[in-house]
Design a protein around this motif. Structure first.
Motif, PDB file in Angstrom:
ATOM      1  N   HIS A  23      64.044 121.323 -23.384  1.00  0.00           N
ATOM      2  CA  HIS A  23      63.583 121.890 -24.527  1.00  0.00           C
ATOM      3  C   HIS A  23      62.108 122.424 -23.351  1.00  0.00           C
ATOM      4  N   PHE A  24      61.224 121.761 -23.147  1.00  0.00           N
ATOM      5  CA  PHE A  24      59.877 122.222 -22.678  1.00  0.00           C
ATOM      6  C   PHE A  24      60.588 123.678 -21.615  1.00  0.00           C
ATOM      7  N   ALA A  25      61.459 123.046 -20.554  1.00  0.00           N
ATOM      8  CA  ALA A  25      62.055 123.771 -19.534  1.00  0.00           C
ATOM      9  C   ALA A  25      62.140 125.589 -20.527  1.00  0.00           C
ATOM     10  N   GLU A  26      62.507 125.398 -21.342  1.00  0.00           N
ATOM     11  CA  GLU A  26      63.346 126.765 -22.207  1.00  0.00           C
ATOM     12  C   GLU A  26      61.879 127.501 -22.644  1.00  0.00           C
ATOM     13  N   GLU A  27      61.200 126.358 -23.780  1.00  0.00           N
ATOM     14  CA  GLU A  27      59.483 126.963 -24.149  1.00  0.00           C
ATOM     15  C   GLU A  27      58.769 127.540 -23.064  1.00  0.00           C
ATOM     16  N   GLN A  28      59.027 127.008 -22.011  1.00  0.00           N
ATOM     17  CA  GLN A  28      58.236 127.780 -20.991  1.00  0.00           C
ATOM     18  C   GLN A  28      58.127 128.694 -19.919  1.00  0.00           C
ATOM     19  N   ASP A  29      59.878 128.987 -19.513  1.00  0.00           N
ATOM     20  CA  ASP A  29      59.967 129.435 -19.258  1.00  0.00           C
ATOM     21  C   ASP A  29      60.015 128.751 -17.289  1.00  0.00           C
ATOM     22  N   ILE A  30      60.108 127.835 -17.686  1.00  0.00           N
ATOM     23  CA  ILE A  30      60.682 127.629 -15.758  1.00  0.00           C
ATOM     24  C   ILE A  30      62.014 126.606 -15.519  1.00  0.00           C
ATOM     25  N   ASP A  31      61.639 126.518 -14.317  1.00  0.00           N
ATOM     26  CA  ASP A  31      62.861 125.529 -13.760  1.00  0.00           C
ATOM     27  C   ASP A  31      62.451 124.279 -13.329  1.00  0.00           C
ATOM     28  N   ILE A  43      62.758 113.772 -11.425  1.00  0.00           N
ATOM     29  CA  ILE A  43      62.595 115.011 -12.596  1.00  0.00           C
ATOM     30  C   ILE A  43      61.235 115.416 -10.879  1.00  0.00           C
ATOM     31  N   THR A  44      61.951 116.823 -10.754  1.00  0.00           N
ATOM     32  CA  THR A  44      61.275 118.004  -9.743  1.00  0.00           C
ATOM     33  C   THR A  44      61.041 118.679 -10.858  1.00  0.00           C
ATOM     34  N   PHE A  45      59.941 119.556 -10.001  1.00  0.00           N
ATOM     35  CA  PHE A  45      58.811 120.837 -10.739  1.00  0.00           C
ATOM     36  C   PHE A  45      59.316 121.971  -9.477  1.00  0.00           C
ATOM     37  N   PRO A  46      58.751 122.654 -10.061  1.00  0.00           N
ATOM     38  CA  PRO A  46      58.987 124.133  -9.374  1.00  0.00           C
ATOM     39  C   PRO A  46      57.676 123.950  -8.303  1.00  0.00           C
ATOM     40  N   ASN A  47      56.942 123.565  -8.601  1.00  0.00           N
ATOM     41  CA  ASN A  47      56.184 123.432  -7.290  1.00  0.00           C
ATOM     42  C   ASN A  47      56.334 122.213  -6.369  1.00  0.00           C
ATOM     43  N   GLN A  48      57.376 121.573  -6.507  1.00  0.00           N
ATOM     44  CA  GLN A  48      58.037 120.672  -6.214  1.00  0.00           C
ATOM     45  C   GLN A  48      57.253 118.997  -6.204  1.00  0.00           C
ATOM     46  N   SER A  49      56.676 119.314  -6.821  1.00  0.00           N
ATOM     47  CA  SER A  49      55.480 117.521  -7.370  1.00  0.00           C
ATOM     48  C   SER A  49      57.088 117.278  -8.291  1.00  0.00           C
ATOM     49  N   LYS A  50      56.337 115.326  -7.849  1.00  0.00           N
ATOM     50  CA  LYS A  50      58.000 114.793  -9.129  1.00  0.00           C
ATOM     51  C   LYS A  50      57.519 113.679 -10.315  1.00  0.00           C
ATOM     52  N   ILE A  51      58.199 113.448 -11.182  1.00  0.00           N
ATOM     53  CA  ILE A  51      57.922 112.518 -12.169  1.00  0.00           C
ATOM     54  C   ILE A  51      59.021 111.411 -11.930  1.00  0.00           C
ATOM     55  N   SER A  96      52.254 114.358 -18.954  1.00  0.00           N
ATOM     56  CA  SER A  96      51.782 114.098 -17.392  1.00  0.00           C
ATOM     57  C   SER A  96      53.006 115.796 -17.268  1.00  0.00           C
ATOM     58  N   VAL A  97      54.225 115.767 -17.751  1.00  0.00           N
ATOM     59  CA  VAL A  97      54.982 117.229 -17.810  1.00  0.00           C
ATOM     60  C   VAL A  97      54.789 118.559 -17.907  1.00  0.00           C
ATOM     61  N   THR A  98      53.548 118.225 -19.000  1.00  0.00           N
ATOM     62  CA  THR A  98      52.515 119.733 -19.166  1.00  0.00           C
ATOM     63  C   THR A  98      51.876 119.801 -18.011  1.00  0.00           C
ATOM     64  N   ASP A  99      51.097 119.117 -17.199  1.00  0.00           N
ATOM     65  CA  ASP A  99      50.176 118.807 -16.154  1.00  0.00           C
ATOM     66  C   ASP A  99      50.657 118.921 -14.892  1.00  0.00           C
ATOM     67  N   GLN A 100      51.905 118.514 -14.766  1.00  0.00           N
ATOM     68  CA  GLN A 100      52.354 118.832 -13.394  1.00  0.00           C
ATOM     69  C   GLN A 100      53.555 120.071 -13.689  1.00  0.00           C
ATOM     70  N   ALA A 101      53.675 120.774 -14.856  1.00  0.00           N
ATOM     71  CA  ALA A 101      54.289 121.888 -14.387  1.00  0.00           C
ATOM     72  C   ALA A 101      53.879 123.080 -14.264  1.00  0.00           C
ATOM     73  N   THR A 102      52.561 122.934 -14.839  1.00  0.00           N
ATOM     74  CA  THR A 102      51.153 123.940 -14.672  1.00  0.00           C
ATOM     75  C   THR A 102      50.437 123.879 -13.230  1.00  0.00           C
ATOM     76  N   ILE A 103      50.603 122.853 -12.244  1.00  0.00           N
ATOM     77  CA  ILE A 103      49.890 123.068 -11.526  1.00  0.00           C
ATOM     78  C   ILE A 103      49.762 124.180 -10.447  1.00  0.00           C
TER      79      ILE A 103
END
Length: 103
Positions: A23-31, A43-51, A96-103
């Motif tokens: 849901h978060f990925a779709e809502e924020q339009d990120i992979d 969990i790996t974010f586009p900026n390569q940070s992980k949770i 944490s997801v919000t923070d790391q998705a927007t780094i």
């Protein structure tokens, strides 16, 4: 809590995490890429940070590692609660997801 209850509650938590991430990925339009391997979600974010979320069966705990901090959660009154901050897993994880998705 016994081992069967632990597995049931952690399975439910992992399903909830998957739904949240989708849901978060779709809502924020990120992979957001995530992989479940046994008792670990990476969990790996586009900026390569992980949770990383994993279960600690001998302790009946769930652990959450973010790029800034680590957390341990006990199951208390039908909720995963941080042993240090007393905040819910849901609150800490979503922030944490919000923070790391927007780094």
């Amino acid at each position: 809590m016994n081992i069967t209850e632990f597995h049931t509650t952690t399975d439910q938590l992992f399903n909830k995490i998957e739904l949240f991430l989708d849901h978060f990925a779709e809502e924020q339009d990120i992979d957001i890429d995530y992989e479940i391997n046994g008792n670990v979600i990476t969990i790996t974010f586009p900026n390569q940070s992980k949770i990383i979320v994993n279960t600690q069966e001998p302790l009946y705990q769930v652990w959450l590692a973010t790029d800034k901090q680590g957390y341990h959660f006990d199951y208390v009154e039908n909720e995963w609660v941080c042993t240090r901050t007393k905040q819910s897993f849901d609150k800490i994880f979503s922030q944490s997801v919000t923070d790391q998705a927007t780094i």
